[in-house]
Design an enzyme around this catalytic site. Structure first.
Site, short mmCIF file in Angstrom:
data_model
loop_
_atom_site.label_atom_id
_atom_site.label_comp_id
_atom_site.label_asym_id
_atom_site.label_seq_id
_atom_site.Cartn_x
_atom_site.Cartn_y
_atom_site.Cartn_z
N LEU A 1 0.65 -1.03 -0.08
CA LEU A 1 -0.17 -0.03 -0.16
C LEU A 1 0.83 1.53 -0.02
CD1 LEU A 1 -2.81 -1.12 2.48
CD2 LEU A 1 -2.82 -1.18 0.06
N HIS A 2 0.33 2.40 -0.71
CA HIS A 2 0.87 3.68 -0.75
C HIS A 2 0.05 4.73 -0.62
CE1 HIS A 2 -0.81 3.48 -4.75
NE2 HIS A 2 0.07 2.55 -5.13
N GLY B 1 -1.55 6.64 -2.74
CA GLY B 1 -2.62 6.42 -3.46
C GLY B 1 -3.85 5.57 -3.03
N HIS B 2 -3.28 4.15 -2.42
CA HIS B 2 -4.34 3.52 -1.64
C HIS B 2 -4.87 4.24 -0.49
CE1 HIS B 2 -1.57 0.22 -3.47
NE2 HIS B 2 -2.69 0.02 -3.94
N LYS C 1 -5.80 6.01 -11.85
CA LYS C 1 -4.57 5.50 -12.20
C LYS C 1 -4.67 4.35 -13.39
CE LYS C 1 -0.15 3.88 -11.81
NZ LYS C 1 -0.17 2.67 -12.33
N SER D 1 2.49 3.65 -7.59
CA SER D 1 2.34 2.64 -7.92
C SER D 1 2.93 1.46 -7.03
CB SER D 1 2.57 2.10 -9.27
OG SER D 1 2.71 0.83 -9.60
#
Ligand code: AMP
Length: 286
Positions: free
Chosen positions: A33-34, A36-37, A151, A187
């Site tokens: 996870l990053h 964005g998540h 994305k 990503s």
């Protein structure tokens, strides 16, 4: 946060929860996870009483076995992130829980032209795998709201089609792409880039920005060819740079100056395949 690995327990737990909460929001992921998540989790929490996140690296959507083997796994850190972001339920199933009758001879979906263009063309079978896992997950979670990232623009279109085909009632919320400070789209696969590739990777977003800036009514091929050349000159192996109608992803060779557009690209840096896309702002000067 409750961690659930069994499909039957998840369904039972959510059926009970539904008697107490108004709406359930769902964020499906493959982990690693990053931010964005996290932005999707935040949207789910804002919009719903109960937030479910799943982490499942779905084997049926990987057309390249090496990509599957090397997909990053950072489960401990993921659990910390989910706890810190107020997720109520983490669903962490095994392959057998998701596909109790195995992974061959699974249902096929009629996705129309979405399956033959761009990601569909370069990753044969990928979107069938995405639909197989999402159909199963949506059946189990039965969310009111589903949060997915722009994305993966084509994936959002495919899921919209899946919801239409199956008659499921989840509302799909496509959410904006989060980027690193230099513009690279976040990503999980970015973790696989070495330092020099990481520095180069940003070029994909710069090239898309140039596509957006160069847009004029008329033929689009000179713009996409220049973008492909720029990627090749910088050591990328390009699958595509394309311009499509933002509403349905119809590929366009010519622009009328009015239709909202999206520019999309996919290219390899070494073994790592990166994708990105940008909306093309329509200004009055066009
Ligand atoms: P993945 O774990 O890569 O399957 O992604 C899970 C969800 O997160 C998908 O809906 C993705 O589109 C979304 N996502 C991935 N990267 C980003 C990003 N940079 N910004 C926003 N959403 C993203």
């Amino acid at each position: 946060m409750i961690l659930i690995k069994s499909a039957a327990i998840l369904v039972r737990h959510l059926n009970q929860a539904r008697t107490k909460v108004q709406t359930i929001g769902f964020v499906p992921t493959m982990g690693a996870l990053h931010r964005g998540h996290i932005s999707l989790l935040e949207a789910a929490r804002r919009g719903n009483d109960l937030t479910v996140c799943s982490i499942f690296v779905n084997p049926t959507q990987f057309n390249d076995p090496k990509d599957f083997e090397k997909y990053p796994v950072t489960l401990e850190k993921d659990i910390e992130i989910l706890e810190a972001n107020g997720v109520d339920i983490l669903f962490l199933p095994s392959v057998d829980e998701v596909y109790p009758r195995g992974t061959s001879n699974l249902q096929q979906y009629d996705l129309g032209f979405l399956e033959t263009i761009l990601e569909g063309y370069y990753r044969p079978g990928h979107f069938q795998g995405v639909c197989q896992v999402m159909h199963r997950l949506l059946d189990m979670v039965q969310p009111d709201d589903l949060y997915m990232g722009q994305k993966d623009y084509q994936q959002c279109m495919v899921i919209r089609k899946l919801i239409e085909l199956t008659g499921m009632t989840a509302r799909l919320h496509p959410c904006p792409t989060l980027r690193e400070a230099d513009g690279l789209a976040m990503s999980s696969r970015n973790m696989r880039l070495d330092e020099s590739s990481r520095q180069k990777a940003v070029i994909i977003s710069q090239v898309l920005q140039r596509v957006c800036a160069a847009l004029q009514p008329g033929p689009l091929e000179p713009i996409t060819s220049a973008a492909e050349l720029a990627l090749a000159e910088n050591g990328f192996k390009t699958d595509y740079v394309a311009i499509a109608a933002a509403d349905n992803l119809e590929l366009l060779d010519e622009w009328d100056g009015k239709r909202p557009l999206v520019a999309l690209a996919a290219a390899y840096l070494g073994e790592v395949r990166l994708i990105d896309n940008m909306f093309i702002p329509i200004t009055n000067s066009h």
